[in-house]
Motif scaffolding. Structure first.
Motif, PDB file in Angstrom:
ATOM      1  N   GLU A  10       0.839  -1.235   0.026  1.00  0.00           N
ATOM      2  CA  GLU A  10      -0.013   0.133  -0.073  1.00  0.00           C
ATOM      3  C   GLU A  10       0.945   1.233   0.061  1.00  0.00           C
ATOM      4  OE1 GLU A  10      -3.398   0.853  -0.043  1.00  0.00           O
ATOM      5  OE2 GLU A  10      -3.499  -1.225  -1.035  1.00  0.00           O
ATOM      6  N   LEU A  11       2.010   1.168   0.830  1.00  0.00           N
ATOM      7  CA  LEU A  11       2.816   2.451   0.851  1.00  0.00           C
ATOM      8  C   LEU A  11       3.472   2.713  -0.584  1.00  0.00           C
ATOM      9  CD1 LEU A  11       4.550   1.934   4.412  1.00  0.00           C
ATOM     10  CD2 LEU A  11       2.858   3.159   3.646  1.00  0.00           C
ATOM     11  N   LEU A  12       3.686   1.611  -1.217  1.00  0.00           N
ATOM     12  CA  LEU A  12       4.152   1.768  -2.426  1.00  0.00           C
ATOM     13  C   LEU A  12       3.651   2.678  -3.469  1.00  0.00           C
ATOM     14  CD1 LEU A  12       6.747   0.488  -4.086  1.00  0.00           C
ATOM     15  CD2 LEU A  12       5.525  -1.455  -4.834  1.00  0.00           C
ATOM     16  N   LYS A  13       2.124   2.600  -3.206  1.00  0.00           N
ATOM     17  CA  LYS A  13       1.367   3.540  -4.227  1.00  0.00           C
ATOM     18  C   LYS A  13       1.499   5.116  -3.802  1.00  0.00           C
ATOM     19  CE  LYS A  13      -2.213  -0.254  -4.110  1.00  0.00           C
ATOM     20  NZ  LYS A  13      -3.523  -0.682  -3.808  1.00  0.00           N
ATOM     21  N   SER A  14       1.944   5.190  -2.598  1.00  0.00           N
ATOM     22  CA  SER A  14       2.196   6.698  -2.142  1.00  0.00           C
ATOM     23  C   SER A  14       3.649   7.311  -2.323  1.00  0.00           C
ATOM     24  CB  SER A  14       1.447   6.883  -0.942  1.00  0.00           C
ATOM     25  OG  SER A  14       0.457   6.753  -0.724  1.00  0.00           O
ATOM     26  N   TYR A  15       4.446   6.216  -2.465  1.00  0.00           N
ATOM     27  CA  TYR A  15       6.031   6.453  -2.239  1.00  0.00           C
ATOM     28  C   TYR A  15       6.781   5.721  -3.285  1.00  0.00           C
ATOM     29  CZ  TYR A  15       4.590   8.247   2.449  1.00  0.00           C
ATOM     30  OH  TYR A  15       3.852   8.752   3.359  1.00  0.00           O
ATOM     31  N   PRO A  16       7.108   6.563  -4.680  1.00  0.00           N
ATOM     32  CA  PRO A  16       7.359   5.826  -5.742  1.00  0.00           C
ATOM     33  C   PRO A  16       8.934   5.639  -5.745  1.00  0.00           C
ATOM     34  CG  PRO A  16       6.846   8.026  -6.367  1.00  0.00           C
ATOM     35  CD  PRO A  16       6.259   7.873  -4.873  1.00  0.00           C
ATOM     36  N   GLN A  17       9.586   6.092  -4.575  1.00  0.00           N
ATOM     37  CA  GLN A  17      11.060   5.609  -4.415  1.00  0.00           C
ATOM     38  C   GLN A  17      11.174   4.703  -3.496  1.00  0.00           C
ATOM     39  OE1 GLN A  17       9.242   8.106  -2.789  1.00  0.00           O
ATOM     40  NE2 GLN A  17      10.737   9.252  -1.163  1.00  0.00           N
ATOM     41  N   LEU A  18      10.247   3.970  -3.091  1.00  0.00           N
ATOM     42  CA  LEU A  18      10.208   2.640  -2.150  1.00  0.00           C
ATOM     43  C   LEU A  18      10.498   1.700  -3.188  1.00  0.00           C
ATOM     44  CD1 LEU A  18       9.974   1.527   0.807  1.00  0.00           C
ATOM     45  CD2 LEU A  18       7.511   1.451   0.108  1.00  0.00           C
ATOM     46  N   LEU A  19      11.488   0.470  -2.917  1.00  0.00           N
ATOM     47  CA  LEU A  19      11.608  -0.763  -3.358  1.00  0.00           C
ATOM     48  C   LEU A  19      11.446  -1.852  -2.181  1.00  0.00           C
ATOM     49  CD1 LEU A  19      13.597  -1.525  -6.562  1.00  0.00           C
ATOM     50  CD2 LEU A  19      13.563  -3.209  -4.269  1.00  0.00           C
ATOM     51  N   ILE A  20      10.665  -2.769  -2.386  1.00  0.00           N
ATOM     52  CA  ILE A  20      10.697  -3.811  -1.448  1.00  0.00           C
ATOM     53  C   ILE A  20      11.215  -4.969  -1.929  1.00  0.00           C
ATOM     54  CG2 ILE A  20       8.939  -5.461  -0.154  1.00  0.00           C
ATOM     55  CD1 ILE A  20       6.843  -3.041  -1.160  1.00  0.00           C
ATOM     56  N   THR A  21      11.954  -5.794  -1.197  1.00  0.00           N
ATOM     57  CA  THR A  21      12.641  -7.080  -1.487  1.00  0.00           C
ATOM     58  C   THR A  21      12.127  -8.267  -0.682  1.00  0.00           C
ATOM     59  OG1 THR A  21      14.471  -6.892  -0.088  1.00  0.00           O
ATOM     60  CG2 THR A  21      14.901  -5.957  -2.382  1.00  0.00           C
ATOM     61  N   ARG A  22      11.786  -9.166  -1.285  1.00  0.00           N
ATOM     62  CA  ARG A  22      11.237 -10.385  -0.378  1.00  0.00           C
ATOM     63  C   ARG A  22      11.922 -11.711  -0.958  1.00  0.00           C
ATOM     64  NH1 ARG A  22       4.702  -9.352   0.223  1.00  0.00           N
ATOM     65  NH2 ARG A  22       4.846  -7.200   1.524  1.00  0.00           N
ATOM     66  N   THR A  23      11.724 -12.829  -0.417  1.00  0.00           N
ATOM     67  CA  THR A  23      12.302 -14.074  -0.966  1.00  0.00           C
ATOM     68  C   THR A  23      11.600 -15.352  -0.785  1.00  0.00           C
ATOM     69  OG1 THR A  23      14.512 -15.187  -0.598  1.00  0.00           O
ATOM     70  CG2 THR A  23      13.638 -14.267   1.222  1.00  0.00           C
ATOM     71  N   PHE A  24      12.064 -16.296  -1.443  1.00  0.00           N
ATOM     72  CA  PHE A  24      11.456 -17.666  -1.148  1.00  0.00           C
ATOM     73  C   PHE A  24      12.274 -18.548  -0.440  1.00  0.00           C
ATOM     74  CE2 PHE A  24       8.854 -16.468  -4.884  1.00  0.00           C
ATOM     75  CZ  PHE A  24       7.732 -16.904  -4.964  1.00  0.00           C
ATOM     76  N   SER A  25      13.422 -17.962   0.111  1.00  0.00           N
ATOM     77  CA  SER A  25      14.342 -18.783   0.864  1.00  0.00           C
ATOM     78  C   SER A  25      13.738 -18.962   2.443  1.00  0.00           C
ATOM     79  CB  SER A  25      15.607 -18.308   0.890  1.00  0.00           C
ATOM     80  OG  SER A  25      16.084 -18.104  -0.325  1.00  0.00           O
ATOM     81  N   LYS A  26      13.041 -18.429   3.042  1.00  0.00           N
ATOM     82  CA  LYS A  26      12.794 -18.449   4.450  1.00  0.00           C
ATOM     83  C   LYS A  26      11.411 -19.028   4.708  1.00  0.00           C
ATOM     84  CE  LYS A  26      16.619 -15.994   4.964  1.00  0.00           C
ATOM     85  NZ  LYS A  26      17.685 -16.941   5.249  1.00  0.00           N
ATOM     86  N   ALA A  27      10.411 -18.339   4.703  1.00  0.00           N
ATOM     87  CA  ALA A  27       9.023 -19.086   5.118  1.00  0.00           C
ATOM     88  C   ALA A  27       8.666 -20.100   3.909  1.00  0.00           C
ATOM     89  CB  ALA A  27       7.990 -18.204   5.168  1.00  0.00           C
ATOM     90  N   TYR A  28       9.106 -19.793   2.618  1.00  0.00           N
ATOM     91  CA  TYR A  28       8.848 -20.947   1.507  1.00  0.00           C
ATOM     92  C   TYR A  28       9.729 -22.177   1.569  1.00  0.00           C
ATOM     93  CZ  TYR A  28       5.342 -17.518  -0.199  1.00  0.00           C
ATOM     94  OH  TYR A  28       4.015 -16.561  -0.486  1.00  0.00           O
ATOM     95  N   GLY A  29      10.647 -22.023   2.332  1.00  0.00           N
ATOM     96  CA  GLY A  29      11.465 -23.142   2.265  1.00  0.00           C
ATOM     97  C   GLY A  29      12.121 -23.758   1.192  1.00  0.00           C
ATOM     98  N   LEU A  30      12.619 -22.743   0.231  1.00  0.00           N
ATOM     99  CA  LEU A  30      13.377 -22.827  -0.812  1.00  0.00           C
ATOM    100  C   LEU A  30      14.546 -22.351  -1.153  1.00  0.00           C
ATOM    101  CD1 LEU A  30      10.380 -22.447  -3.540  1.00  0.00           C
ATOM    102  CD2 LEU A  30      11.016 -24.579  -2.324  1.00  0.00           C
ATOM    103  N   ALA A  31      15.438 -22.227   0.026  1.00  0.00           N
ATOM    104  CA  ALA A  31      16.781 -21.694   0.146  1.00  0.00           C
ATOM    105  C   ALA A  31      17.394 -22.277  -0.844  1.00  0.00           C
ATOM    106  CB  ALA A  31      17.292 -21.782   1.615  1.00  0.00           C
ATOM    107  N   GLY A  32      17.451 -23.622  -0.950  1.00  0.00           N
ATOM    108  CA  GLY A  32      18.411 -24.281  -2.061  1.00  0.00           C
ATOM    109  C   GLY A  32      18.240 -23.822  -3.710  1.00  0.00           C
ATOM    110  N   PHE A  33      16.849 -23.256  -3.946  1.00  0.00           N
ATOM    111  CA  PHE A  33      16.505 -22.747  -5.160  1.00  0.00           C
ATOM    112  C   PHE A  33      17.002 -21.285  -5.570  1.00  0.00           C
ATOM    113  CE2 PHE A  33      13.851 -26.646  -4.544  1.00  0.00           C
ATOM    114  CZ  PHE A  33      13.973 -27.146  -5.898  1.00  0.00           C
ATOM    115  N   ARG A  34      17.220 -20.661  -4.553  1.00  0.00           N
ATOM    116  CA  ARG A  34      17.813 -19.193  -4.851  1.00  0.00           C
ATOM    117  C   ARG A  34      16.784 -18.477  -5.670  1.00  0.00           C
ATOM    118  NH1 ARG A  34      19.055 -17.926  -1.557  1.00  0.00           N
ATOM    119  NH2 ARG A  34      20.515 -16.370  -1.925  1.00  0.00           N
ATOM    120  N   VAL A  35      15.465 -17.978  -5.042  1.00  0.00           N
ATOM    121  CA  VAL A  35      14.618 -17.136  -5.838  1.00  0.00           C
ATOM    122  C   VAL A  35      14.301 -16.083  -4.669  1.00  0.00           C
ATOM    123  CG1 VAL A  35      12.484 -16.849  -6.946  1.00  0.00           C
ATOM    124  CG2 VAL A  35      13.671 -19.197  -7.068  1.00  0.00           C
TER     125      VAL A  35
END
Length: 363
Positions: A207-232
């Motif tokens: 939601e914040l991204l809609k108001s702040y165009p200089q914001l960039l979010i990073t997320r990963t599949f390595s933690k909760a998704y349990g795919l650390a070995g696949f590197r996404v």
């Protein structure tokens, strides 16, 4: 050879000991790794099914645009496909951002201690690094970080929940901060542990991204998704920002199996909810242990906890490793009297806690 001056003393990332290494060193039959914040419950059965039923030709390059995965993630997050940047882990997304925006004439602002790859990549690019210590509770001092921003600043790095403390940035604090950040500064919000957060005053970054165009979010599949070995990993941002970063991404940086596994994993949000619940219960096990033994700790919104034992973290680390439990010493994390422990299964938590009690009895 004409090496960059800034890399002369730069050290390569040193991964921790493997379970096989520890078994051999201490002549152990069983070793539990609780050092790298991996998911103790593995991954969704959707991923297992994908891997069993997809016969892939390994002679063919992967989809360089990760179209199927891109569409799945965009649908799940309710964003445009052009707002996504995929990396070989979120590490590569961080590297791409640094490569695009940092050089010897630029500065970058970050907390300390925090995820070390922000600083590592800034060093490689020759940028000036401005670090602001966390407060005693392990939180970002956003007002002090604002004071470090000037006309040379290209990137501010925020990690929420923060690694290694598990603390997070409150919604009100983040909005106040974003309101004051100059438009020429990219604010990178690292949410590697987003799926584990349960705090009511956590923000909605999309939601914040809609108001702040200089914001960039990073997320990963390595933690909760349990795919650390696949590197996404992936970044989510304004289309113009992603459009500038996309040409820097290496072609074919996510392999075919990784793309398919991640696409299968994101369809199973029940698994993620279960892991979040297990993680909360596991944290409570450590909280009780700390309170019963008068140990300081930082309440965590991630899948790890930082515990202060009042002695060298290396001593705790070595003792637990000799008993078959690999944790992370705080000596290398900026908390020399602490260890960072990944939340495991209920049984794993109980076992390592019993060995922690034994260590305390020897003090």
């Amino acid at each position: 050879m004409k090496w960059k001056s800034q890399i002369q003393n730069l050290k390569a990332y040193q991964p921790g000991k493997t379970m096989d290494d520890v078994k051999e060193q201490f002549n152990l039959e069983k070793v539990v790794k609780l050092a790298s914040n991996e998911n103790p419950f593995g991954c969704s059965k959707n991923v297992e099914a994908f891997l069993k039923t997809n016969a892939l030709s390994h002679a063919i390059y992967p989809d360089g645009y990760a179209k199927e995965l891109r569409m799945k993630v965009a649908e799940h997050l309710s964003v445009d496909t052009r707002q996504l940047l995929f990396g070989n882990g979120s590490d590569e997304v961080i590297e791409i951002i640094a490569r695009a925006l940092l050089d010897g004439d630029k500065s970058t602002v970050m907390a300390t201690p925090t995820f070390p790859q922000y600083k590592h990549n800034a060093i490689v690019e020759g940028a000036e690094i401005r670090e602001v210590p966390l407060d005693p509770a392990g939180r970002h001092q956003l007002s002090k970080m604002l004071e470090e921003i000037d006309d040379t600043t290209s990137i501010v790095w925020l990690c929420s929940p923060n690694n290694p403390t598990g603390e997070y940035i409150r919604k009100k604090e983040l909005i106040s901060f974003l309101d004051c950040v100059p438009s020429h500064v990219l604010v990178v919000l690292d949410e590697a542990y987003y799926e584990y957060v349960v705090a009511e005053d956590y923000y909605d970054s999309l939601e914040l991204l809609k108001s702040y165009p200089q914001l960039l979010i990073t997320r990963t599949f390595s933690k909760a998704y349990g795919l650390a070995g696949f590197r996404v990993g992936f970044g989510i941002g304004n289309q113009d920002v992603i459009g500038k970063l996309e040409p820097i991404r290496e072609p074919f940086n996510n392999n075919t199996l990784a793309q398919g596994a991640a696409a299968a994993a994101i369809d199973d949000q029940v698994f993620i909810e279960q892991c979040r619940d297990h993680n909360r219960n596991g944290l409570e096990q450590y909280y009780r242990f700390c309170k019963n033994n008068s140990l300081d700790y930082i309440p965590s919104q991630a899948n790890f906890i930082l515990i202060d034992f009042g002695v060298s973290g290396d001593d705790v680390f070595q003792y637990l490793m000799s008993k078959g439990f690999i944790v992370r010493s705080g000596e290398a994390l900026g908390y020399p009297h602490s260890v960072r422990v990944t939340v495991g299964s209920h049984e794993q938590n109980e076992e390592v806690i019993e060995n922690m009690k034994e260590f305390l009895a020897l003090k």
